[in-house]
Enzyme design. Structure first.
Site, PDB file in Angstrom:
ATOM      1  N   TRP A 244      62.110  28.866 -51.149  1.00 47.25           N
ATOM      2  CA  TRP A 244      61.244  28.946 -52.328  1.00 47.25           C
ATOM      3  C   TRP A 244      59.760  28.947 -51.990  1.00 47.25           C
ATOM      4  CZ3 TRP A 244      57.540  25.945 -54.786  1.00 47.25           C
ATOM      5  CH2 TRP A 244      57.172  26.377 -56.058  1.00 47.25           C
ATOM      6  N   ASP A 245      59.343  28.327 -50.892  1.00 47.05           N
ATOM      7  CA  ASP A 245      57.909  28.190 -50.634  1.00 47.05           C
ATOM      8  C   ASP A 245      57.551  28.608 -49.210  1.00 47.05           C
ATOM      9  OD1 ASP A 245      55.278  27.495 -51.338  1.00 47.05           O
ATOM     10  OD2 ASP A 245      55.494  25.454 -50.577  1.00 47.05           O
ATOM     11  N   LEU A 246      58.151  29.709 -48.730  1.00 46.10           N
ATOM     12  CA  LEU A 246      57.910  30.103 -47.343  1.00 46.10           C
ATOM     13  C   LEU A 246      56.662  30.973 -47.252  1.00 46.10           C
ATOM     14  CD1 LEU A 246      59.154  29.508 -44.611  1.00 46.10           C
ATOM     15  CD2 LEU A 246      60.171  31.768 -44.663  1.00 46.10           C
TER      16      LEU A 246
END
Length: 303
Positions: free
Chosen positions: A198-200
């Site tokens: 989700w937050d790469l």
């Protein structure tokens, strides 16, 4: 005595109010507890992200260097240790989990080279290629039971989107936000089952350490995991290190490396624009974040 960085205190207060300030106040005691319980000694100064304190440590029993991560447990962080274990067993290129306490969310992680984030790679296209490869390894793994689900995230977004759009002052942006919601409607019935990070973004990929057997490897960390379609993963690579002229090149590269259906990936990426737009309006903003709006326009084929 642990010095909690002022920036972390400010971030926690802004994000969680009184609860965030209370958590910041608890961090020295929490650090002391796990230094003792897990047999650790400090090995450098404290570091922090938006909501977590990270302490470089050495494990007394075997001299292994590691990182003690302290963060509160919430909807986004509760699945992190589970995801790291699953990715670790699959050899998917995520940071290794050495210890974990479910009650507090505290984790002992393998040490990475904090001085070498992917952001430091000067050539942006090279960095995007590395990130795409990391994503491809992560999303090959099915999500384990109990993860928060993209279908639930999508349902909540679609429920509040009309009201949020009405609060925007610009008519074009109102239409843009509603078009993002319409795109999500088209794919909401097939939310996917992969384990998503989700937050790469580029700061969430660090160089591995030779002593961990990961010399020359780029390693993903700090997931906010959920189960869903990999198309929901592309947005951070588009808006971090933003370059309007590179949006479609990056999108095509990511979709190709991850072997995604382009239209589905486009819809889920517009879903991320919808998500950030809803956060902005929820914070009282009456305009969309400009770079995010530009990403949506390009994906929708608008000038």
């Amino acid at each position: 005595m642990i010095d909690v960085p002022d920036e972390l205190v400010v971030n926690l207060s802004a994000h969680s109010g009184a609860a965030g300030r209370a958590f910041a106040d608890s961090l020295p005691g929490l650090a002391a507890r796990y230094l003792d319980e897990w047999g650790l000694r400090l090995d450098g100064g404290a570091m922090s992200g938006m909501c977590a304190l990270v302490l470089p440590v050495v494990r007394e029993a075997d001299g292994r260097r590691a990182a003690l991560k302290l963060q509160s447990v919430d909807e986004e962080t509760v699945g992190e240790p589970v995801a790291l274990r699953v990715w670790g067993m699959a050899g998917a290129g995520a940071v290794g989990l050495l210890e974990h306490d479910a009650a507090t969310g505290s984790m002992l992680l393998e040490r990475l080279d904090g001085q070498r984030p992917l952001t430091g790679v000067g050539d942006a296209r090279s960095a995007v290629r590395v990130l795409a490869g990391s994503l491809a390894r992560l999303v090959r793994v099915p999500a384990p039971p109990g993860m928060r689900r993209l279908e639930d995230v999508a349902a909540r977004m679609l429920e509040v989107a009309p009201g949020a759009a009405s609060g925007l002052v610009d008519e074009g942006e109102r239409r843009l936000l509603l078009d993002c919601a319409a795109a999500v409607c088209e794919v909401a019935g097939e939310p996917g089952d992969r384990l998503l990070h989700w937050d790469l973004h580029y700061d969430n990929i660090l160089a591995g350490c030779a002593e961990e057997g990961r010399a020359g490897e780029w390693v993903a960390l700090d997931p906010k995991p959920l189960a869903g379609d990999p198309g929901f993963e592309l947005f951070p690579a588009l808006h971090n290190r933003f370059d309007a002229s590179e949006v479609l090149w990056r999108f095509d590269l990511l979709a190709g490396v991850l072997e995604l259906d382009r239209e589905s990936a486009r819809a889920w990426t517009l879903g991320r624009v919808l998500q950030t737009g809803l956060w902005a309006t929820g914070d009282g903003e009456r305009r969309l974040p400009p770079e995010h709006a530009e990403i949506a326009r390009q994906l929708l084929g608008r000038d």
